[in-house]
Design an enzyme around this catalytic site. Sequence first.
Site, PDB file in Angstrom:
ATOM      1  N   HIS A 255     -68.453  36.511   9.023  1.00  0.00           N
ATOM      2  CA  HIS A 255     -69.492  37.435   8.567  1.00  0.00           C
ATOM      3  C   HIS A 255     -69.697  37.351   7.058  1.00  0.00           C
ATOM      4  O   HIS A 255     -70.818  37.523   6.566  1.00  0.00           O
ATOM      5  CB  HIS A 255     -69.176  38.865   9.016  1.00  0.00           C
ATOM      6  CG  HIS A 255     -68.223  39.623   8.160  1.00  0.00           C
ATOM      7  ND1 HIS A 255     -66.865  39.441   8.215  1.00  0.00           N
ATOM      8  CD2 HIS A 255     -68.423  40.591   7.223  1.00  0.00           C
ATOM      9  CE1 HIS A 255     -66.273  40.241   7.355  1.00  0.00           C
ATOM     10  NE2 HIS A 255     -67.194  40.957   6.734  1.00  0.00           N
TER      11      HIS A 255
ATOM     12  N   SER B 133     -63.339  44.292   4.089  1.00  0.00           N
ATOM     13  CA  SER B 133     -62.502  43.358   4.844  1.00  0.00           C
ATOM     14  C   SER B 133     -62.439  41.994   4.162  1.00  0.00           C
ATOM     15  O   SER B 133     -61.388  41.351   4.136  1.00  0.00           O
ATOM     16  CB  SER B 133     -63.031  43.211   6.276  1.00  0.00           C
ATOM     17  OG  SER B 133     -64.372  42.750   6.269  1.00  0.00           O
ATOM     18  N   GLU B 134     -63.567  41.530   3.580  1.00  0.00           N
ATOM     19  CA  GLU B 134     -63.570  40.275   2.820  1.00  0.00           C
ATOM     20  C   GLU B 134     -64.524  40.361   1.637  1.00  0.00           C
ATOM     21  O   GLU B 134     -65.571  41.011   1.719  1.00  0.00           O
ATOM     22  CB  GLU B 134     -63.992  39.081   3.692  1.00  0.00           C
ATOM     23  CG  GLU B 134     -62.864  38.426   4.450  1.00  0.00           C
ATOM     24  CD  GLU B 134     -62.554  39.133   5.759  1.00  0.00           C
ATOM     25  OE1 GLU B 134     -61.476  38.896   6.328  1.00  0.00           O
ATOM     26  OE2 GLU B 134     -63.406  39.925   6.203  1.00  0.00           O
ATOM     27  N   THR B 135     -64.131  39.703   0.564  1.00  0.00           N
ATOM     28  CA  THR B 135     -65.006  39.467  -0.580  1.00  0.00           C
ATOM     29  C   THR B 135     -65.161  37.962  -0.722  1.00  0.00           C
ATOM     30  O   THR B 135     -64.165  37.233  -0.775  1.00  0.00           O
ATOM     31  CB  THR B 135     -64.418  40.061  -1.873  1.00  0.00           C
ATOM     32  OG1 THR B 135     -64.345  41.483  -1.743  1.00  0.00           O
ATOM     33  CG2 THR B 135     -65.286  39.718  -3.079  1.00  0.00           C
TER      34      THR B 135
END
Length: 272
Positions: free
Chosen positions: A91, A50-52
């Site tokens: 997160h 979902s995110e890096t």
Amino acid sequence: MKYKVYIVNAFSQAGVATSGNPAAVCLLDASLLPMADATRQKMAADLNLSETAFIEPLQPDASQGSEVFQQQDTFKLRWFTPAIEVPLCGHATLASAAIVFSECQNPAATLHFQTLSGTLTVTKQQQSNKQLLQMSLPASPALDQLPSALLPHGSISISRDGSKQPDLQQLLQNHTGLQELLTACLQGPPAAPAADASPAEATQYLLSTVEHVGYCAAVKYLLVVLKGGTGRRGLEQLRPDFRRMAAAVGGDRMIGVIVTAAAEPGDQCVMS
């Protein structure tokens, strides 16, 4: 060029390695900078989480190397999804701090991250025999005018103090973009209408499910508050149709939807 990337499960349960919300974290010291945005975006797409998160020193110094992540307490932080850069991610911020604290053995009590949403802080706290991380995030009220694709110019908006709330039934009946977005987002429960349902059927379902809709332009997120009694089970039943959601919004006015509901007795105060 080789980059070290960590995969971190934030908000995980103690002793359950596969629990939590995964994020990738990439440390960029001076020897790896500058890194083009296109490279960051490709890495995020390849990792497909979902995110890096990309962490780098405020003032890169080649003489420090990777030790900079042990010696300093303030860094730049950016987040990329597989498709775009986003202005805020909780997160992945927590995951970034965990790597700097644990893997880089940074002795600071608090880390500061300079981001598109301002300076975010993460502080180490000792609770009994556990080390916890406390994160401070900016308050972003969802009180802005809805994007024009959903709510054409001249329609009712939400005031900054929240005193002027639009009538949800009127919005759904007059603006099919908002109705389509919410219907696509809230697929999954048995009562959810099919893709070919009539506007009246979709409106009836949404009015029975949704308590409030708000928008925060700063982070480009729509907030959908579900009615009381939804609980954890109701949230876990949701199966959003992301293609329909993207088609309903169009353009770049919105990058995400947060769906939240009051928690069940004995659980957290809210669930999203």
